[in-house]
Design a protein around this motif. Structure first.
Motif, short mmCIF file in Angstrom:
data_model
loop_
_atom_site.label_atom_id
_atom_site.label_comp_id
_atom_site.label_asym_id
_atom_site.label_seq_id
_atom_site.Cartn_x
_atom_site.Cartn_y
_atom_site.Cartn_z
N ASN A 74 0.85 -1.19 0.00
CA ASN A 74 0.00 0.00 0.00
C ASN A 74 0.89 1.25 0.00
O ASN A 74 1.60 1.51 0.96
CB ASN A 74 -0.91 -0.02 1.23
N THR A 75 0.84 2.01 -1.08
CA THR A 75 1.72 3.17 -1.23
C THR A 75 1.29 4.36 -0.38
O THR A 75 2.07 5.30 -0.19
CB THR A 75 1.78 3.61 -2.71
N GLU A 76 0.08 4.34 0.11
CA GLU A 76 -0.36 5.39 1.03
C GLU A 76 0.22 5.18 2.43
O GLU A 76 0.60 6.13 3.11
CB GLU A 76 -1.89 5.41 1.10
N LYS A 77 0.32 3.93 2.83
CA LYS A 77 0.83 3.59 4.16
C LYS A 77 2.36 3.66 4.20
O LYS A 77 2.95 4.11 5.19
CB LYS A 77 0.36 2.18 4.54
N TYR A 78 3.02 3.19 3.13
CA TYR A 78 4.48 3.07 3.13
C TYR A 78 5.11 3.95 2.05
O TYR A 78 4.61 4.01 0.92
CB TYR A 78 4.89 1.62 2.89
N ASN A 118 -6.25 1.24 -9.26
CA ASN A 118 -5.65 2.49 -8.79
C ASN A 118 -6.31 3.68 -9.48
O ASN A 118 -6.51 4.74 -8.88
CB ASN A 118 -4.15 2.51 -9.08
N LEU A 119 -6.65 3.49 -10.75
CA LEU A 119 -7.23 4.57 -11.55
C LEU A 119 -8.73 4.64 -11.41
O LEU A 119 -9.31 5.73 -11.36
CB LEU A 119 -6.85 4.37 -13.02
N THR A 120 -9.39 3.48 -11.33
CA THR A 120 -10.84 3.46 -11.34
C THR A 120 -11.48 3.48 -9.95
O THR A 120 -12.61 3.94 -9.80
CB THR A 120 -11.35 2.21 -12.10
N GLY A 150 1.17 -0.74 -5.07
CA GLY A 150 2.51 -0.49 -5.59
C GLY A 150 3.31 -1.77 -5.68
O GLY A 150 3.21 -2.65 -4.81
N ILE A 151 4.12 -1.89 -6.73
CA ILE A 151 4.97 -3.07 -6.91
C ILE A 151 6.15 -3.02 -5.95
O ILE A 151 6.81 -2.00 -5.81
CB ILE A 151 5.49 -3.16 -8.35
N CYS A 152 6.40 -4.16 -5.30
CA CYS A 152 7.59 -4.29 -4.46
C CYS A 152 8.75 -4.73 -5.35
O CYS A 152 8.85 -5.90 -5.71
CB CYS A 152 7.35 -5.33 -3.37
N ALA A 153 9.60 -3.80 -5.70
CA ALA A 153 10.77 -4.12 -6.52
C ALA A 153 11.94 -4.48 -5.61
O ALA A 153 12.01 -4.09 -4.45
CB ALA A 153 11.14 -2.93 -7.40
N GLY A 154 12.86 -5.27 -6.17
CA GLY A 154 14.09 -5.60 -5.46
C GLY A 154 13.95 -6.60 -4.34
O GLY A 154 14.82 -6.70 -3.47
#
Length: 379
Positions: free
Chosen positions: A154-158, A269-271, A277-281
């Protein structure tokens, strides 16, 4: 409807997918040689055949079939059917000699390799005029799309992904705060475990040592089996894709879930205002790529119409509704749209690609992985 142009035409996405599959050797038989191919002749032959029905895992197949019908004057109907049900329908229809589904898109890979293709229930056909743009490992069986399933936060939380290693998902802080698609309804997740053990087990063990600074003790099991047991004991929620996406991305959560899900859900996310969010790495991988075959029913009464539809899916016009969801076309000239919501194109080299050459083993061991999960899962 105006079709969006691909923003990544110069980026060989399908070749990146194929690179992970380059060593595979399939057992479903060689593709039939085509001395010549005439698209106009195929269209005319298709127009003389009965209407076709197309099974696919995405509801977007309904509009795709309508667009196909309008373009070619060949009647097609699209039906959303999940992977396991597609297999069941194709087997039953073949046994009854009553084919209702002429084309299967993104069916259960293990069942396709282990049963549908060897028994002639389904066949694979690669459009000869497009073959040069389809990497060889994706031609037989034909991979129409590959579906990325990615670790998601969650990109809002982290501010950034809170997980850097899959072994963190076995730790107490994530107990009952994990979610994924139900592996009893979506067996591709059980197959993922088997693919992991077969091809990436050493990487799973190394990830443990990287995180904890000591070698993994497995008690004679594989590193993957040890991880799956510990992951299951941490109580992941098993649910449908919408529930999983909401658990991770719904705004305003104090303690959102950490999940793995398809990039197709990132459109929310748009609708719907989700915050996915993607966790990269993530060590040793940030998710996996699941190939989606385009198969034709072996007893279809409309083989030319079915071939024409498969070819349509290998063009930008036919596949753009799915590339908009982050799915990767098997045609290397087709990239992802500039506004694709997940941004997965930047992380393809971090995803574990399924190797269909061992899919028969995935099918044989599917129930064993499901049983391992059932025994160890804690709610």
């Amino acid at each position: 409807m105006e079709k969006k142009r691909s923003a990544l035409r110069d980026r060989p996405i399908a070749w990146a997918v194929a690179g992970s599959l380059a060593a595979m050797t399939l057992t479903c038989g060689p593709a039939k040689a085509e001395e010549a191919f005439n698209l106009d002749a195929l269209i005319e032959a298709a127009k003389k055949e009965p209407p076709i029905t197309v099974y696919a895992v995405t509801g977007k197949i309904v509009d795709t079939a309508k667009d196909f019908s309008e373009k070619y004057g060949v009647q097609a109907t699209g039906k959303k059917v999940n992977e396991a049900t597609q297999v069941e329908l194709m087997i039953r229809e073949h046994q009854a000699g009553n084919i209702l589904g002429d084309v299967s898109v993104a069916t259960d890979v293990a069942s396709a390799i282990g049963q549908l293709l060897p028994e002639g229930i389904a066949t694979s056909w690669t459009p000869p005029d497009l073959a040069k743009d389809i990497p060889e490992p994706l031609r037989n069986p034909l991979v129409v799309v590959s579906d990325p399933h990615v670790f998601t936060y969650n990109t809002e939380k982290y501010d950034k992904c809170p997980v850097t290693n899959i072994w963190q998902l076995t730790e107490p802080q994530w107990r009952s705060k994990l979610a994924m698609l139900d592996l009893f309804d979506k067996p591709l997740y059980a197959d993922w475990f088997n693919q992991m053990e077969t091809h990436r087990d050493a990487d799973v063990a190394r990830a443990y040592e990287s995180l904890y600074g000591k070698k993994l003790e497995t008690n004679g099991e594989s590193a993957t089996a040890t991880w799956v047991k510990a992951f299951a004991e941490n109580g992941p929620l098993l649910a449908d894709s919408t529930t999983v996406a909401n658990a991770a991305g719904a705004p305003g959560q104090a303690e959102p879930f950490f999940v793995i899900t398809s990039t197709a859900k990132y459109r929310d996310n748009l609708t719907k205002g989700l915050k996915l969010g993607i966790c990269a790495g993530v060590e040793p991988f940030s998710g996996f790529l699941y190939p989606g075959f385009g198969l034709i029913a072996g007893q279809s009464k409309s083989p030319n119409a079915a071939k024409l539809f498969v070819r349509y899916l290998m063009t930008e016009e036919g596949i753009v509704p799915q590339t908009e969801d982050g799915k990767i076309s098997g045609n290397s000239t087709i990239g992802l749209p500039a506004d694709e919501a997940s941004g997965v194109a930047k992380y393809l080299d971090q995803l574990m690609a399924f190797d269909p050459s061992t899919a028969g083993d995935d099918l044989d061991k599917r129930e064993a992985w499901q049983d391992l999960w059932r025994i160890n899962h804690r709610k």
